[in-house]
Scaffold this motif. Structure first.
Motif, short mmCIF file in Angstrom:
data_model
loop_
_atom_site.label_atom_id
_atom_site.label_comp_id
_atom_site.label_asym_id
_atom_site.label_seq_id
_atom_site.Cartn_x
_atom_site.Cartn_y
_atom_site.Cartn_z
N ALA A 1 4.72 45.22 10.13
CA ALA A 1 3.51 46.01 9.86
C ALA A 1 3.65 47.43 10.39
O ALA A 1 3.26 48.39 9.73
CB ALA A 1 2.29 45.33 10.49
N ILE A 2 4.24 47.58 11.58
CA ILE A 2 4.43 48.90 12.17
C ILE A 2 5.40 49.72 11.33
O ILE A 2 5.15 50.89 11.02
CB ILE A 2 4.91 48.79 13.63
CG1 ILE A 2 3.80 48.21 14.52
CG2 ILE A 2 5.37 50.15 14.16
CD1 ILE A 2 4.25 47.84 15.92
N VAL A 3 6.51 49.11 10.93
CA VAL A 3 7.51 49.82 10.12
C VAL A 3 6.90 50.25 8.79
O VAL A 3 7.02 51.41 8.38
CB VAL A 3 8.78 48.96 9.92
CG1 VAL A 3 9.68 49.58 8.87
CG2 VAL A 3 9.52 48.79 11.24
N LEU A 4 6.21 49.34 8.11
CA LEU A 4 5.59 49.68 6.83
C LEU A 4 4.54 50.78 7.01
O LEU A 4 4.44 51.69 6.18
CB LEU A 4 4.97 48.45 6.18
CG LEU A 4 5.95 47.50 5.49
CD1 LEU A 4 5.27 46.19 5.12
CD2 LEU A 4 6.54 48.15 4.25
N HIS A 5 3.76 50.71 8.07
CA HIS A 5 2.73 51.71 8.33
C HIS A 5 3.35 53.11 8.42
O HIS A 5 2.91 54.05 7.75
CB HIS A 5 1.99 51.38 9.62
CG HIS A 5 0.98 52.40 10.04
ND1 HIS A 5 1.32 53.50 10.80
CD2 HIS A 5 -0.35 52.51 9.80
CE1 HIS A 5 0.24 54.23 11.02
NE2 HIS A 5 -0.79 53.66 10.43
N TRP A 6 4.39 53.26 9.26
CA TRP A 6 4.96 54.58 9.50
C TRP A 6 5.81 55.06 8.35
O TRP A 6 5.83 56.26 8.05
CB TRP A 6 5.71 54.62 10.83
CG TRP A 6 4.73 54.52 11.97
CD1 TRP A 6 4.51 53.44 12.77
CD2 TRP A 6 3.78 55.51 12.37
NE1 TRP A 6 3.50 53.70 13.66
CE2 TRP A 6 3.03 54.97 13.44
CE3 TRP A 6 3.50 56.79 11.95
CZ2 TRP A 6 2.02 55.68 14.09
CZ3 TRP A 6 2.50 57.51 12.58
CH2 TRP A 6 1.77 56.95 13.64
N VAL A 7 6.50 54.16 7.65
CA VAL A 7 7.26 54.56 6.45
C VAL A 7 6.29 55.03 5.37
O VAL A 7 6.50 56.07 4.74
CB VAL A 7 8.17 53.42 5.95
CG1 VAL A 7 8.71 53.71 4.57
CG2 VAL A 7 9.32 53.17 6.94
N LEU A 8 5.21 54.27 5.17
CA LEU A 8 4.21 54.68 4.18
C LEU A 8 3.55 56.01 4.59
O LEU A 8 3.33 56.86 3.73
CB LEU A 8 3.15 53.60 4.00
CG LEU A 8 3.59 52.38 3.21
CD1 LEU A 8 2.53 51.29 3.27
CD2 LEU A 8 3.88 52.75 1.76
N ALA A 9 3.25 56.17 5.86
CA ALA A 9 2.64 57.42 6.31
C ALA A 9 3.55 58.60 5.98
O ALA A 9 3.08 59.61 5.43
CB ALA A 9 2.37 57.36 7.82
N ALA A 10 4.83 58.48 6.30
CA ALA A 10 5.77 59.57 6.03
C ALA A 10 5.90 59.83 4.53
O ALA A 10 5.88 60.98 4.08
CB ALA A 10 7.13 59.26 6.63
N LEU B 1 -8.48 52.98 2.50
CA LEU B 1 -7.08 53.45 2.44
C LEU B 1 -6.25 52.51 1.58
O LEU B 1 -5.48 52.96 0.73
CB LEU B 1 -6.48 53.54 3.85
CG LEU B 1 -6.77 54.80 4.63
CD1 LEU B 1 -6.39 54.63 6.09
CD2 LEU B 1 -6.03 55.97 4.03
N TYR B 2 -6.38 51.22 1.80
CA TYR B 2 -5.64 50.26 0.98
C TYR B 2 -5.99 50.41 -0.50
O TYR B 2 -5.11 50.43 -1.36
CB TYR B 2 -5.91 48.81 1.42
CG TYR B 2 -5.17 48.39 2.65
CD1 TYR B 2 -3.77 48.30 2.66
CD2 TYR B 2 -5.84 48.05 3.81
CE1 TYR B 2 -3.09 47.90 3.79
CE2 TYR B 2 -5.16 47.64 4.94
CZ TYR B 2 -3.78 47.57 4.93
OH TYR B 2 -3.10 47.17 6.04
N LEU B 3 -7.27 50.50 -0.80
CA LEU B 3 -7.72 50.63 -2.19
C LEU B 3 -7.13 51.88 -2.83
O LEU B 3 -6.58 51.82 -3.94
CB LEU B 3 -9.25 50.66 -2.24
CG LEU B 3 -9.86 50.83 -3.63
CD1 LEU B 3 -9.53 49.63 -4.52
CD2 LEU B 3 -11.36 51.03 -3.52
N VAL B 4 -7.22 53.01 -2.15
CA VAL B 4 -6.71 54.26 -2.71
C VAL B 4 -5.19 54.22 -2.82
O VAL B 4 -4.62 54.71 -3.80
CB VAL B 4 -7.19 55.47 -1.88
CG1 VAL B 4 -6.51 56.76 -2.32
CG2 VAL B 4 -8.70 55.61 -2.00
N MET B 5 -4.51 53.61 -1.83
CA MET B 5 -3.05 53.52 -1.90
C MET B 5 -2.59 52.66 -3.08
O MET B 5 -1.49 52.85 -3.59
CB MET B 5 -2.47 52.98 -0.59
CG MET B 5 -2.49 53.98 0.53
SD MET B 5 -1.60 53.44 2.03
CE MET B 5 -2.29 51.86 2.39
N VAL B 6 -3.42 51.72 -3.52
CA VAL B 6 -3.09 50.92 -4.71
C VAL B 6 -3.42 51.69 -5.98
O VAL B 6 -2.63 51.73 -6.93
CB VAL B 6 -3.83 49.56 -4.68
CG1 VAL B 6 -3.75 48.85 -6.01
CG2 VAL B 6 -3.27 48.68 -3.55
#
Length: 183
Positions: A16-25, A98-103
């Protein structure tokens, strides 16, 4: 206002942490790239920037799907009891938006692209799914895409401000739960 304990009993999982920061970048990169490509889209070489945006966008869409699936099957613990209920509620609302908009963001870009004359590209080849270009449909979805980008900017800003509030003002270690471990 009650304080949150200095020590928190849980952290987000490593995936979850890796996905969070990769997605953020990637989201920050894609927003910048999107605004840049709009300034050069009619210039020589402008199409290459659009193709890059589409290609990275497809990768980003896949990572968002993975993050959503991870979140569905790995529910985090609630915020500590010392976090005021209104803040916990606002945090919950912002996260789900955030999840909704990211989809929706990549979906609108994909649909707009496949209905555009140029089509959707993934590092070179067009993958327009055999659809006939419809300019009005493409423009409508690109309009939705732009609105969603600005919505994402607002939501990410709220998310970041909330994180910094926990880190710098409350000092309640809530921020540490999503920060990669040191040492």
């Amino acid at each position: 206002m009650p304080s949150v304990q200095a020590s928190t009993p849980w952290r987000y999982s490593t995936p979850a942490i890796v996905l969070h920061w990769v997605l953020a970048a990637l989201i920050v990169f894609m927003a910048g790239l999107g605004w840049w490509m709009m300034t050069v889209e009619h210039e020589p070489g402008g199409r290459a920037w659009i193709n890059l945006h589409q290609s990275v966008g497809l990768i980003l869409a896949t990572l968002v799907l993975l993050r959503v699936l991870w979140r569905i099957f790995h529910r985090p613990e609630p915020l500590p009891a010392g976090v005021p209920p209104w803040q916990a509620r606002l945090s919950h609302i912002v996260q789900w938006l955030l999840y909704l908009v990211m989809v929706l963001l990549p979906l609108t870009g994909i649909i707009g692209s496949v209905y555009s004359k140029a089509g959707l590209h993934f590092f070179g080849p067009s993958t327009n799914a055999g659809l006939t270009p419809v300019r009005d449909t493409a423009e409508q979805f690109f309009g939705f895409h732009e609105i969603l980008v600005w919505t994402l900017v607002v939501l990410v800003s709220l998310h970041v401000l909330g994180g910094f509030k926990h880190l710098l003002v409350d000092r309640d270690r809530v921020f540490d739960r999503m920060w990669p471990r040191r040492g």
